[in-house]
Design a protein around this motif. Structure first.
Motif, PDB file in Angstrom:
ATOM      1  N   PHE A   1      -6.135   5.971   5.641  1.00  0.00           N
ATOM      2  CA  PHE A   1      -5.948   4.664   5.478  1.00  0.00           C
ATOM      3  C   PHE A   1      -4.914   3.929   6.532  1.00  0.00           C
ATOM      4  O   PHE A   1      -5.432   2.572   6.662  1.00  0.00           O
ATOM      5  CB  PHE A   1      -5.034   4.529   3.869  1.00  0.00           C
ATOM      6  CG  PHE A   1      -4.741   3.180   3.681  1.00  0.00           C
ATOM      7  CD1 PHE A   1      -5.409   2.407   2.693  1.00  0.00           C
ATOM      8  CD2 PHE A   1      -3.544   2.658   3.845  1.00  0.00           C
ATOM      9  CE1 PHE A   1      -5.184   1.176   2.361  1.00  0.00           C
ATOM     10  CE2 PHE A   1      -3.164   1.239   3.426  1.00  0.00           C
ATOM     11  CZ  PHE A   1      -4.124   0.586   2.577  1.00  0.00           C
TER      12      PHE A   1
ATOM     13  N   ASP B   1     -15.090   6.955  -6.823  1.00  0.00           N
ATOM     14  CA  ASP B   1     -15.019   5.567  -7.573  1.00  0.00           C
ATOM     15  C   ASP B   1     -16.728   4.967  -7.303  1.00  0.00           C
ATOM     16  O   ASP B   1     -16.541   4.394  -6.072  1.00  0.00           O
ATOM     17  CB  ASP B   1     -13.901   4.727  -7.086  1.00  0.00           C
ATOM     18  CG  ASP B   1     -13.890   3.455  -8.021  1.00  0.00           C
ATOM     19  OD1 ASP B   1     -14.996   2.872  -8.649  1.00  0.00           O
ATOM     20  OD2 ASP B   1     -12.784   3.246  -8.440  1.00  0.00           O
TER      21      ASP B   1
ATOM     22  N   SER C   1       0.651  -1.203  -0.066  1.00  0.00           N
ATOM     23  CA  SER C   1      -0.030   0.020   0.012  1.00  0.00           C
ATOM     24  C   SER C   1       0.784   1.334   0.079  1.00  0.00           C
ATOM     25  O   SER C   1       0.259   2.197  -0.229  1.00  0.00           O
ATOM     26  CB  SER C   1      -0.794   0.060   1.358  1.00  0.00           C
ATOM     27  OG  SER C   1      -1.610  -1.125   1.310  1.00  0.00           O
TER      28      SER C   1
ATOM     29  N   LYS D   1     -11.724   4.842  -2.212  1.00  0.00           N
ATOM     30  CA  LYS D   1     -11.214   5.170  -3.556  1.00  0.00           C
ATOM     31  C   LYS D   1     -12.427   6.392  -3.556  1.00  0.00           C
ATOM     32  O   LYS D   1     -13.281   6.095  -4.326  1.00  0.00           O
ATOM     33  CB  LYS D   1     -11.372   4.315  -4.424  1.00  0.00           C
ATOM     34  CG  LYS D   1     -10.014   3.337  -4.571  1.00  0.00           C
ATOM     35  CD  LYS D   1      -9.933   2.453  -5.561  1.00  0.00           C
ATOM     36  CE  LYS D   1     -10.834   1.679  -5.966  1.00  0.00           C
ATOM     37  NZ  LYS D   1     -10.240   0.612  -7.015  1.00  0.00           N
ATOM     38  N   ARG D   2     -12.218   7.482  -3.245  1.00  0.00           N
ATOM     39  CA  ARG D   2     -13.222   8.696  -3.336  1.00  0.00           C
ATOM     40  C   ARG D   2     -13.567   8.919  -4.958  1.00  0.00           C
ATOM     41  O   ARG D   2     -12.571   8.880  -5.746  1.00  0.00           O
ATOM     42  CB  ARG D   2     -12.546   9.965  -2.718  1.00  0.00           C
ATOM     43  CG  ARG D   2     -12.212   9.692  -1.216  1.00  0.00           C
ATOM     44  CD  ARG D   2     -11.550  10.694  -0.625  1.00  0.00           C
ATOM     45  NE  ARG D   2     -11.421  10.870   0.594  1.00  0.00           N
ATOM     46  CZ  ARG D   2     -10.567  11.362   1.672  1.00  0.00           C
ATOM     47  NH1 ARG D   2     -10.079  12.498   0.997  1.00  0.00           N
ATOM     48  NH2 ARG D   2     -10.441  11.217   2.615  1.00  0.00           N
TER      49      ARG D   2
ATOM     50  N   PRO E   1      -9.429  -1.192  -3.267  1.00  0.00           N
ATOM     51  CA  PRO E   1      -8.095  -0.976  -3.380  1.00  0.00           C
ATOM     52  C   PRO E   1      -7.452  -2.511  -3.425  1.00  0.00           C
ATOM     53  O   PRO E   1      -7.800  -3.158  -2.515  1.00  0.00           O
ATOM     54  CB  PRO E   1      -7.435  -0.168  -2.491  1.00  0.00           C
ATOM     55  CG  PRO E   1      -8.703   0.634  -2.130  1.00  0.00           C
ATOM     56  CD  PRO E   1      -9.862  -0.190  -2.140  1.00  0.00           C
TER      57      PRO E   1
ATOM     58  N   GLU F   1      -0.391   7.757  -4.119  1.00  0.00           N
ATOM     59  CA  GLU F   1      -0.828   8.562  -5.387  1.00  0.00           C
ATOM     60  C   GLU F   1      -2.535   8.554  -5.354  1.00  0.00           C
ATOM     61  O   GLU F   1      -3.008   9.435  -6.283  1.00  0.00           O
ATOM     62  CB  GLU F   1      -0.536   7.333  -6.632  1.00  0.00           C
ATOM     63  CG  GLU F   1       0.920   7.160  -6.809  1.00  0.00           C
ATOM     64  CD  GLU F   1       1.453   6.119  -7.736  1.00  0.00           C
ATOM     65  OE1 GLU F   1       2.500   6.100  -8.214  1.00  0.00           O
ATOM     66  OE2 GLU F   1       0.152   5.280  -8.193  1.00  0.00           O
ATOM     67  N   LYS F   2      -2.966   7.680  -4.903  1.00  0.00           N
ATOM     68  CA  LYS F   2      -4.681   7.480  -4.882  1.00  0.00           C
ATOM     69  C   LYS F   2      -5.287   7.823  -3.471  1.00  0.00           C
ATOM     70  O   LYS F   2      -6.263   8.359  -3.575  1.00  0.00           O
ATOM     71  CB  LYS F   2      -5.022   6.166  -5.543  1.00  0.00           C
ATOM     72  CG  LYS F   2      -4.430   5.747  -6.752  1.00  0.00           C
ATOM     73  CD  LYS F   2      -4.852   4.445  -7.175  1.00  0.00           C
ATOM     74  CE  LYS F   2      -4.135   4.087  -8.772  1.00  0.00           C
ATOM     75  NZ  LYS F   2      -4.801   2.941  -9.085  1.00  0.00           N
ATOM     76  N   LEU F   3      -5.064   7.339  -2.327  1.00  0.00           N
ATOM     77  CA  LEU F   3      -5.667   6.964  -1.316  1.00  0.00           C
ATOM     78  C   LEU F   3      -5.145   8.123  -0.382  1.00  0.00           C
ATOM     79  O   LEU F   3      -3.711   8.311  -0.149  1.00  0.00           O
ATOM     80  CB  LEU F   3      -5.411   5.735  -0.647  1.00  0.00           C
ATOM     81  CG  LEU F   3      -5.643   4.604  -1.673  1.00  0.00           C
ATOM     82  CD1 LEU F   3      -5.485   3.150  -0.998  1.00  0.00           C
ATOM     83  CD2 LEU F   3      -7.095   4.324  -2.008  1.00  0.00           C
TER      84      LEU F   3
ATOM     85  N   SER G   1     -16.128   1.115  -6.020  1.00  0.00           N
ATOM     86  CA  SER G   1     -15.780   1.214  -4.693  1.00  0.00           C
ATOM     87  C   SER G   1     -16.698   1.446  -3.578  1.00  0.00           C
ATOM     88  O   SER G   1     -16.685   0.722  -2.420  1.00  0.00           O
ATOM     89  CB  SER G   1     -14.532   2.012  -4.500  1.00  0.00           C
ATOM     90  OG  SER G   1     -13.823   2.164  -3.157  1.00  0.00           O
TER      91      SER G   1
ATOM     92  N   GLU H   1       0.535   3.364  -3.117  1.00  0.00           N
ATOM     93  CA  GLU H   1      -1.036   3.394  -3.227  1.00  0.00           C
ATOM     94  C   GLU H   1      -1.459   4.620  -2.525  1.00  0.00           C
ATOM     95  O   GLU H   1      -2.327   5.612  -3.035  1.00  0.00           O
ATOM     96  CB  GLU H   1      -1.836   2.427  -3.071  1.00  0.00           C
ATOM     97  CG  GLU H   1      -1.850   1.143  -3.818  1.00  0.00           C
ATOM     98  CD  GLU H   1      -2.736   1.289  -5.180  1.00  0.00           C
ATOM     99  OE1 GLU H   1      -3.717   1.934  -5.325  1.00  0.00           O
ATOM    100  OE2 GLU H   1      -1.932   0.778  -6.148  1.00  0.00           O
ATOM    101  N   THR H   2      -0.778   4.903  -1.432  1.00  0.00           N
ATOM    102  CA  THR H   2      -1.087   5.915  -0.547  1.00  0.00           C
ATOM    103  C   THR H   2      -0.567   7.131  -0.866  1.00  0.00           C
ATOM    104  O   THR H   2      -1.026   8.036  -0.610  1.00  0.00           O
ATOM    105  CB  THR H   2      -0.879   5.416   1.041  1.00  0.00           C
ATOM    106  OG1 THR H   2       0.511   5.308   0.922  1.00  0.00           O
ATOM    107  CG2 THR H   2      -1.797   4.451   1.647  1.00  0.00           C
TER     108      THR H   2
END
Length: 512
Positions: free
Chosen positions: A125, A169, A112, A166-167, A256, A118-120, A172, A115-116
């Motif tokens: 998280f 989305d 993760s 995933k805001r 995710p 770039e996206k989350l 999700s 991911e944290t």
């Protein structure tokens, strides 16, 4: 002695010291989660990866805190200082499951990190992941129904939010809603069952329930049976056993990918741990009720999971994740088998479930780690996207092939083969020949789709439309933690295949 002195003596007898060493693993995870949430207020946006490293360090310390407890003889929060009825017990069963869930959370954290960035949202998280890990680590140590339900919800509630993190989305959000509704239903049913059991026995401690549930008055016997049945149904929801499995594929696809990996291992461990505690520890005298029920659930679960995995179309969007999701349902069926066998055999069969769960955790997390890596350049994560992976990433392809062979139970995945043999042995020893036949048929079905995916890895890659180099490079960057996680799980799988007794010894030992 005066009345005041007697009252003071009684109060002193009830006051107990807390064994902080025994409760250290879940406590460290929870405290780290709170620390990360507070730190998120002060850490600059461009240095949010620091929160991930703090979380990794906290999980590593929580794992290290298991070492002083290796004798498995610690208990705390007992009714009295000399009582066996304790709310928290750090026995060998607890330690093995805590090793599984904290190790699974640590690997999820590695997956993760990128991911944290770039996206989350990083702070939320890591707080949610550590909170869920703390609840999952508390659950195997819980020895009363109240603590068990609380631990179950502490593990589950943050997981709902992780799935929907995933805001913006839509998938999700839908996945989180399905997961939430199914889990809330399961908890409601479990709570109703627990209230019936408490009304019938007058206690919530598992060992005392086991001693007193047979002695309930005749007018409460029906209430006790209903309580047992409802409690088991609630935990069956948590294990994703058929017919309570409908949320799994959509939840895994919408979440995710690291969160899907977390749910497939740690979430599953939570459900099975609770089921083991309520059946084998609390309700052994009702084995004639839950034994046949779990046998049927095991047969249905492995069959539905394997048939659905077999029907996945390789070119369909997210088919790789869906196949892993249905495979997870099928593996849940195998994990149910030794628990069902425990109702028919005087031998301790729970060790077979624990051994299989450890094997499954290592290789399934490895397969999801490869899926996370492939998703960096192929966001739709189709099985066909893995074609020719050996040509571009030979070590990753070899690792993925090894993980799939372990799940199938074929060499060189020796640990997968031995774990399945251990489960077979438990069901044969219990005299459940029909269930052994069903499991054998399902293992053959599983061979087909696992081998089919393995073959895709080594086929010649198809010609693809040109993709701008900058776009591919941007998605391929930041894969070092993911690659490390793949290497770590591959090493674990190879080590267990070379020395399977590291986990299979649990199948021959008494964990409680």
């Amino acid at each position: 002695m005066t009345a005041a002195a007697a009252s003071t003596a009684n109060t002193a007898h009830l006051v107990q010291s807390v064994d902080w060493a025994a409760i250290a693993p879940p406590t460290i995870a929870a405290v780290t989660g709170l620390a990360v949430l507070v730190a998120d207020l002060f850490v600059p946006k461009d240095r949010r990866r620091l929160l991930g490293w703090i979380s990794l360090a906290g999980l590593a310390v929580a794992l290290a805190a298991l070492a002083p407890l290796r004798k498995g003889d610690r208990s705390t929060f007992c009714l009295t200082t000399d009582s066996d009825a304790c709310s928290y017990t750090a026995d060998h069963f607890t330690l093995v499951i805590q090793l599984l869930v904290l190790g699974g959370a640590l690997l999820t954290a590695l997956l993760s990190l990128t991911e944290t960035e770039e996206k989350l949202p990083a702070g939320e998280f890591w707080f949610l992941l550590l909170s869920s890990a703390a609840g999952a680590a508390l659950l195997p140590a819980s020895r009363d129904l109240a603590t068990l339900i609380v631990a179950l919800e502490v593990a589950s509630l943050p997981a709902f939010a992780l799935v929907g993190l995933k805001r913006g989305d839509r998938m999700s959000g839908e996945a989180a809603l399905k997961f939430f509704l199914s889990s809330v239903t399961a908890t409601s049913v479990s709570l109703l069952g627990v209230s019936f059991v408490y009304a019938s026995t007058g206690t919530l401690h598992l060992t005392e329930i086991a001693q007193s549930i047979d002695d309930t008055p005749a007018q409460l016997a029906t209430l006790a049976k209903a309580g047992v049945a409802l409690t088991l149904v609630g935990f069956a929801f948590k294990t994703a056993a058929v017919p309570f499995h409908f949320w799994v594929p959509d939840t895994y696809v919408g979440a995710p990918l690291p969160v899907a990996a977390f749910l497939s291992v740690v979430g599953k461990a939570v459900g099975f741990t609770g089921l083991i505690l309520v059946t084998v520890v609390a309700f052994p005298s009702y084995a004639d009720v839950w034994g046949p029920a779990l046998s049927v659930l095991a047969a249905l679960t492995m069959t539905v999971g394997n048939v659905a995995a077999l029907r996945q179309v390789s070119t369909r969007a997210w088919s790789a994740v869906r196949l892993l999701a249905w495979s997870s349902v099928a593996q849940a069926g195998y994990l149910l088998v030794p628990i069902a066998a425990a109702a028919y055999s005087s031998d301790d069969q729970i060790g077979a479930t624990v051994s299989y769960a450890l094997m499954y955790a290592v290789v399934n997390l490895g397969a999801f780690a490869v899926a996370v890596l492939v998703a960096r350049t192929h966001p739709l994560n189709r099985i066909s996207d893995y074609r020719g992976l050996y040509a571009t990433r030979p070590l990753t392809a070899l690792a993925m092939g090894f993980f799939l062979l372990c799940l199938a139970g074929l060499p060189p995945g020796i640990i997968g083969l031995f774990a399945k043999v251990t489960v077979f042995q438990s069901v044969v020893d219990a005299g459940l020949g029909w269930l052994a036949v069903v499991m054998g048929v399902n293992v053959v079905i599983g061979l087909y789709y696992y081998l089919q995916w393995t073959a895709v890895l080594f086929r010649a890659p198809e010609a693809r439309a040109a993709v701008p180099e900058t776009a591919v490079a941007g998605r391929a960057a930041g894969t070092a933690p993911i690659t490390f996680a793949i290497g770590l799980t591959a090493f674990g799988g190879v080590l267990l295949s070379g020395y399977p007794q590291l986990v299979l010894r649990f199948a021959a030992s008494t964990l409680f």
